[in-house]
Motif scaffolding. Structure first.
Motif, PDB file in Angstrom:
ATOM      1  N   LEU A  73      -7.671 -10.545  -5.828  1.00  0.00           N
ATOM      2  CA  LEU A  73      -6.721 -10.733  -4.720  1.00  0.00           C
ATOM      3  C   LEU A  73      -7.379 -11.486  -3.572  1.00  0.00           C
ATOM      4  N   TYR A  74      -8.594 -11.128  -3.259  1.00  0.00           N
ATOM      5  CA  TYR A  74      -9.316 -11.800  -2.166  1.00  0.00           C
ATOM      6  C   TYR A  74      -9.502 -13.281  -2.489  1.00  0.00           C
ATOM      7  N   GLN A  75      -9.838 -13.587  -3.727  1.00  0.00           N
ATOM      8  CA  GLN A  75      -9.998 -14.990  -4.138  1.00  0.00           C
ATOM      9  C   GLN A  75      -8.677 -15.752  -4.013  1.00  0.00           C
ATOM     10  N   LYS A  76      -7.559 -15.117  -4.400  1.00  0.00           N
ATOM     11  CA  LYS A  76      -6.243 -15.748  -4.274  1.00  0.00           C
ATOM     12  C   LYS A  76      -5.920 -16.047  -2.818  1.00  0.00           C
ATOM     13  N   ILE A  77      -6.229 -15.083  -1.943  1.00  0.00           N
ATOM     14  CA  ILE A  77      -5.952 -15.278  -0.510  1.00  0.00           C
ATOM     15  C   ILE A  77      -6.759 -16.450   0.008  1.00  0.00           C
ATOM     16  N   LEU A  78      -8.020 -16.518  -0.353  1.00  0.00           N
ATOM     17  CA  LEU A  78      -8.883 -17.609   0.121  1.00  0.00           C
ATOM     18  C   LEU A  78      -8.407 -18.954  -0.416  1.00  0.00           C
ATOM     19  N   HIS A  79      -7.950 -18.998  -1.678  1.00  0.00           N
ATOM     20  CA  HIS A  79      -7.475 -20.261  -2.269  1.00  0.00           C
ATOM     21  C   HIS A  79      -6.179 -20.707  -1.604  1.00  0.00           C
ATOM     22  N   PHE A 123      -3.021   0.763  -1.913  1.00  0.00           N
ATOM     23  CA  PHE A 123      -3.716  -0.171  -1.027  1.00  0.00           C
ATOM     24  C   PHE A 123      -3.621  -1.597  -1.559  1.00  0.00           C
ATOM     25  N   LEU A 124      -3.728  -1.747  -2.856  1.00  0.00           N
ATOM     26  CA  LEU A 124      -3.623  -3.065  -3.474  1.00  0.00           C
ATOM     27  C   LEU A 124      -2.221  -3.645  -3.245  1.00  0.00           C
ATOM     28  N   ILE A 125      -1.189  -2.853  -3.455  1.00  0.00           N
ATOM     29  CA  ILE A 125       0.193  -3.298  -3.211  1.00  0.00           C
ATOM     30  C   ILE A 125       0.364  -3.678  -1.741  1.00  0.00           C
ATOM     31  N   PHE A 126      -0.184  -2.864  -0.858  1.00  0.00           N
ATOM     32  CA  PHE A 126      -0.088  -3.148   0.572  1.00  0.00           C
ATOM     33  C   PHE A 126      -0.747  -4.485   0.903  1.00  0.00           C
ATOM     34  N   MET A 127      -1.922  -4.721   0.361  1.00  0.00           N
ATOM     35  CA  MET A 127      -2.630  -5.978   0.616  1.00  0.00           C
ATOM     36  C   MET A 127      -1.821  -7.160   0.090  1.00  0.00           C
ATOM     37  N   GLN A 128      -1.240  -7.017  -1.096  1.00  0.00           N
ATOM     38  CA  GLN A 128      -0.404  -8.087  -1.653  1.00  0.00           C
ATOM     39  C   GLN A 128       0.803  -8.352  -0.758  1.00  0.00           C
ATOM     40  N   ASN A 129       1.418  -7.292  -0.242  1.00  0.00           N
ATOM     41  CA  ASN A 129       2.562  -7.449   0.651  1.00  0.00           C
ATOM     42  C   ASN A 129       2.164  -8.113   1.963  1.00  0.00           C
ATOM     43  N   GLU A 183     -12.764  -8.014   5.141  1.00  0.00           N
ATOM     44  CA  GLU A 183     -14.053  -8.202   5.818  1.00  0.00           C
ATOM     45  C   GLU A 183     -14.553  -6.912   6.457  1.00  0.00           C
ATOM     46  N   ASN A 184     -13.650  -6.082   6.961  1.00  0.00           N
ATOM     47  CA  ASN A 184     -14.060  -4.835   7.615  1.00  0.00           C
ATOM     48  C   ASN A 184     -14.391  -3.725   6.628  1.00  0.00           C
ATOM     49  N   ILE A 185     -13.816  -3.792   5.454  1.00  0.00           N
ATOM     50  CA  ILE A 185     -14.087  -2.741   4.468  1.00  0.00           C
ATOM     51  C   ILE A 185     -15.460  -2.927   3.857  1.00  0.00           C
ATOM     52  N   GLY A 186     -15.913  -4.143   3.732  1.00  0.00           N
ATOM     53  CA  GLY A 186     -17.262  -4.379   3.231  1.00  0.00           C
ATOM     54  C   GLY A 186     -17.307  -4.585   1.739  1.00  0.00           C
ATOM     55  N   ASP A 187     -18.490  -4.412   1.200  1.00  0.00           N
ATOM     56  CA  ASP A 187     -18.771  -4.742  -0.197  1.00  0.00           C
ATOM     57  C   ASP A 187     -18.091  -3.846  -1.215  1.00  0.00           C
ATOM     58  N   MET A 188     -17.702  -2.637  -0.817  1.00  0.00           N
ATOM     59  CA  MET A 188     -17.232  -1.706  -1.839  1.00  0.00           C
ATOM     60  C   MET A 188     -15.998  -2.216  -2.576  1.00  0.00           C
ATOM     61  N   LEU A 189     -15.123  -2.981  -1.916  1.00  0.00           N
ATOM     62  CA  LEU A 189     -13.949  -3.511  -2.609  1.00  0.00           C
ATOM     63  C   LEU A 189     -14.287  -4.691  -3.503  1.00  0.00           C
ATOM     64  N   PHE A 190     -15.337  -5.403  -3.194  1.00  0.00           N
ATOM     65  CA  PHE A 190     -15.679  -6.580  -3.980  1.00  0.00           C
ATOM     66  C   PHE A 190     -16.228  -6.215  -5.356  1.00  0.00           C
ATOM     67  N   PHE A 191     -16.593  -4.966  -5.537  1.00  0.00           N
ATOM     68  CA  PHE A 191     -17.033  -4.509  -6.845  1.00  0.00           C
ATOM     69  C   PHE A 191     -15.844  -4.136  -7.723  1.00  0.00           C
ATOM     70  N   ASP A 192     -14.662  -4.087  -7.129  1.00  0.00           N
ATOM     71  CA  ASP A 192     -13.448  -3.796  -7.867  1.00  0.00           C
ATOM     72  C   ASP A 192     -12.792  -5.124  -8.232  1.00  0.00           C
ATOM     73  N   LYS A 193     -12.560  -5.370  -9.524  1.00  0.00           N
ATOM     74  CA  LYS A 193     -12.068  -6.684  -9.954  1.00  0.00           C
ATOM     75  C   LYS A 193     -10.681  -6.995  -9.410  1.00  0.00           C
ATOM     76  N   ASP A 194      -9.793  -5.983  -9.280  1.00  0.00           N
ATOM     77  CA  ASP A 194      -8.446  -6.235  -8.754  1.00  0.00           C
ATOM     78  C   ASP A 194      -8.501  -6.739  -7.312  1.00  0.00           C
ATOM     79  N   PHE A 195      -9.338  -6.102  -6.504  1.00  0.00           N
ATOM     80  CA  PHE A 195      -9.460  -6.518  -5.109  1.00  0.00           C
ATOM     81  C   PHE A 195     -10.190  -7.857  -4.995  1.00  0.00           C
ATOM     82  N   ALA A 196     -11.188  -8.049  -5.823  1.00  0.00           N
ATOM     83  CA  ALA A 196     -11.919  -9.317  -5.796  1.00  0.00           C
ATOM     84  C   ALA A 196     -10.994 -10.471  -6.164  1.00  0.00           C
TER      85      ALA A 196
END
Length: 194
Positions: A185-191, A149-155, A170-183
């Motif tokens: 990646l999300y920060q990189k996307i926002l930046h 899933f992480l590779i897919f999101m990066q792609n 946004e649809n997955i919710g908070d559970m991914l934000f507790f995972d540092k790899d996803f958090a």
């Protein structure tokens, strides 16, 4: 003729007439008048056959006929053998139903989406962007582990689908934000967006 014998004979006639619930009721009453363990085994066989006939009539009727033939030699042995056959039939039906349920689950999964491994194979053939665009509105991609899933999101981000990646987050919710790899990646996307 004893009350037990009358009830047992009525139950057999009800079975022959395909009145299985009536046969079960009569056999249940016959149990109350029974004091003989040998006859109790016969009642158990007849009850099992009547119960089986409610859902599997042909098989139960065939076993009923078979029981009458083999019980003439040794009723005790025939009763034990038939109860074992019915028990095996029940186990086989259970195993068959379990297998069918598993197949239905696989079929539902197959119809609900495509496994990421299959998507990855398709992406290697035609390219990530084309594969994703082909499946975007018609199928879900099913992930079986976090790294896929992480590779897919990066792609998604790499191939210009940043909005889709954000939508996933946004649809997955908070559970991914507790995972540092996803958090991260999300920060990189926002930046990258700002």
């Amino acid at each position: 003729m004893t009350q037990y014998a009358k009830l047992k004979n009525k139950a057999k006639r009800a079975f022959i007439k395909r009145q299985y619930t009536q046969a079960l009721t009569l056999l249940s009453l016959a149990h109350t008048f029974n004091t003989n363990s040998k006859e109790s085994l016969q009642l158990n066989v007849l009850c099992a056959l009547a119960d089986m006939a409610i859902e599997h009539e042909e098989e139960a009727r065939a076993l009923f006929e078979y029981y009458h033939i083999i019980s003439k030699k040794n009723e005790q042995e025939a009763s034990e053998m038939l109860l074992s056959m019915i028990d095996n039939f029940d186990k086989n039906i259970y195993a068959l139903n379990l297998a069918i349920t598993r197949l239905e689950d696989i079929e539902v999964d197959k119809n609900d989406g495509i496994l990421y491994a299959d998507f990855e194979t398709l992406a290697k053939k035609i390219g990530f962007k084309e594969a994703f665009e082909d499946l975007m509105f018609s199928s879900k991609i099913i992930f079986t582990n976090k790294s896929d899933f992480l590779i897919f999101m990066q792609n998604l981000v790499e191939y210009g689908f940043k909005d889709v990646a954000i939508h996933y987050f946004e649809n997955i919710g908070d559970m991914l934000f507790f995972d540092k790899d996803f958090a991260n990646l999300y920060q990189k996307i926002l930046h990258k967006e700002s």
